[in-house]
Design an enzyme around this catalytic site. Structure first.
Site, mmCIF file in Angstrom:
data_model
loop_
_atom_site.group_PDB
_atom_site.id
_atom_site.type_symbol
_atom_site.label_atom_id
_atom_site.label_comp_id
_atom_site.label_asym_id
_atom_site.label_seq_id
_atom_site.Cartn_x
_atom_site.Cartn_y
_atom_site.Cartn_z
ATOM 1 N N SER A 45 37.354 -0.326 12.945
ATOM 2 C CA SER A 45 37.477 0.222 14.303
ATOM 3 C C SER A 45 38.500 -0.541 15.131
ATOM 4 C CB SER A 45 36.120 0.208 15.010
ATOM 5 O OG SER A 45 35.220 1.100 14.383
ATOM 6 N N GLY A 217 34.713 4.369 13.486
ATOM 7 C CA GLY A 217 36.130 4.413 13.142
ATOM 8 C C GLY A 217 36.980 4.136 14.367
ATOM 9 N N CYS A 244 29.103 5.619 16.732
ATOM 10 C CA CYS A 244 30.356 5.205 17.384
ATOM 11 C C CYS A 244 31.349 6.372 17.412
ATOM 12 C CB CYS A 244 30.924 3.966 16.690
ATOM 13 S SG CYS A 244 32.138 3.086 17.700
ATOM 14 N N HIS A 329 26.158 0.104 17.635
ATOM 15 C CA HIS A 329 26.043 -0.109 16.189
ATOM 16 C C HIS A 329 24.657 -0.639 15.828
ATOM 17 C CE1 HIS A 329 30.245 0.478 14.791
ATOM 18 N NE2 HIS A 329 30.491 0.290 16.078
ATOM 19 N N GLU A 331 23.506 -1.202 12.964
ATOM 20 C CA GLU A 331 23.586 -2.142 11.832
ATOM 21 C C GLU A 331 24.021 -3.537 12.269
ATOM 22 O OE1 GLU A 331 27.809 -1.263 12.502
ATOM 23 O OE2 GLU A 331 25.956 -0.110 12.675
#
Length: 366
Positions: A45, A217, A244, A329, A331
């Site tokens: 990103s 991305g 995202c 995010h 994760e």
């Protein structure tokens, strides 16, 4: 090696260059957080950007084989206040300097990153240049004329690949995916088929997935109209989770709009409120665009999460189908794993949609 940072407004900072030490141009952005520099360097990103870290000392635990988010650094340049030359960590395999030199990434230290960050906050992100030479009028003109290329095609996988698992079969559209997202789904025993970003919807659906994941991305979501058309088809057929950039493309596919933020959200300490429960989570973020709230009235979307710093939209859901988008995010990588349960929530919806329960492991909150 002495060098300079030149911004498009004419501001210059003297610096000491390390890494490749070559002239580079990119969008200058800042990221907050006390650690996680290896994840930042390798996060797709950040493709094409010159990243400023606000924490003053960087590189003190070196570079290891575990913390990467892609196969190589994706940043265009890197700026820190001070780069540590003698890291201390049992997993460290090389220094930050050697790593950036090996991958030919130009970096700078010795810049007052507090002053630089305040300028970016006040004026917004700007195009900038790191150069070993005294800036010239030609360099300043190059900044004015610089136009970033469409970044998603540069960071997506070139071929379809699979990751085995005994649980739900997820088709993952790779828009520049972080390895942390794949790892989070693997820990939940999912079988993954990962597709290049510009794969046709029919080809994705042909593998008969239980659900779709749209990854993170780089860049402006509106630079990807073909992918938006693909998403329009996918969300009619399967449960979908967008993360995202995937979240933004999902919103565009639903008829909403996006806008560029003044200086974006980048770092691992951004507070987000879950509107259903009122609970606040500290999240990891990396985006320069957001969904426009006033564009949601004409869609079937409703807001699920909101950023507590500026009030922007951080989560969406369809009112009539199992489709969700999250701007942050879950994760982490780097950052807190407080919202990892959102993967489990999505997979529970997949279980309901498919009528197949109990085939996916829960992964301890992350």
């Amino acid at each position: 090696m002495m060098g300079f940072l030149l911004l498009e407004d004419g501001t210059q900072f003297e610096a000491t260059l390390f890494g490749a030490g070559e002239k580079v141009i990119g969008e200058v952005v800042f990221s907050t957080g006390m650690s996680g520099y290896q994840e930042v360097l390798t996060d797709p990103s950040f493709y094409g950007q010159i990243v400023v870290l606000t924490f003053p000392l960087v590189g003190n635990y070196g570079i290891n084989a575990l913390d990467r988010q892609s196969d190589a650094p994706k940043v265009r340049g890197f700026i820190v206040r001070e780069a540590c030359r003698q890291p201390s960590h049992w997993l460290a395999q090389e220094t930050l300097q050697d790593y950036l030199r090996r991958h030919r990434i130009t970096a700078a230290e010795g810049i007052d990153t507090r002053a630089l960050t305040r300028k970016l906050r006040e004026k917004g992100t700007m195009t900038g240049m790191l150069t070993p030479d005294l800036p010239t009028p030609e360099d300043f003109l190059a900044l004015q004329e610089y136009k970033p290329q469409r970044p998603v095609p540069q960071v997506t996988t070139r071929e379809v690949y699979t990751i085995p698992g005994e649980g739900y079969h997820l088709a993952v559209l790779d828009l520049g995916i972080k390895e942390g997202i794949l790892a989070a789904l693997q820990r939940r025993n999912c079988r993954l088929t990962v597709f290049p970003a510009h794969t046709r919807a029919a080809d994705i659906l042909s593998v008969r997935p239980d659900a779709i994941v749209l990854s993170n991305g780089p860049g402006n979501p509106k630079d990807n109209p073909e992918i938006v058309e693909t998403v329009k088809i996918l969300l009619q057929h399967k449960p979908v989770l967008g993360i995202c950039l995937g979240h933004q493309l999902l919103a565009l596919a639903a008829g909403a709009d996006t806008e560029k933020l003044k200086y974006g959200h980048r770092g691992c300490n951004h507070p987000v409120k879950d509107l259903a429960t009122g609970r606040v989570y500290i999240t990891s973020q990396n985006h320069g665009y957001a969904v426009k709230e006033d564009s949601l009235d004409r869609t079937w979307l409703e807001i699920t999460h909101r950023n507590l710093n500026d009030g922007t939209v951080e989560g969406l859901r369809f009112k009539d189908r199992p489709v969700w988008g999250i701007q942050f995010h879950p994760e982490a990588c780097p950052g807190p794993v407080d919202t990892g349960f959102l993967f489990d929530r999505f997979l529970a919806a997949v279980a309901e949609a498919t009528g197949r329960g109990g085939v996916c492991a829960q992964a301890s909150g992350h």
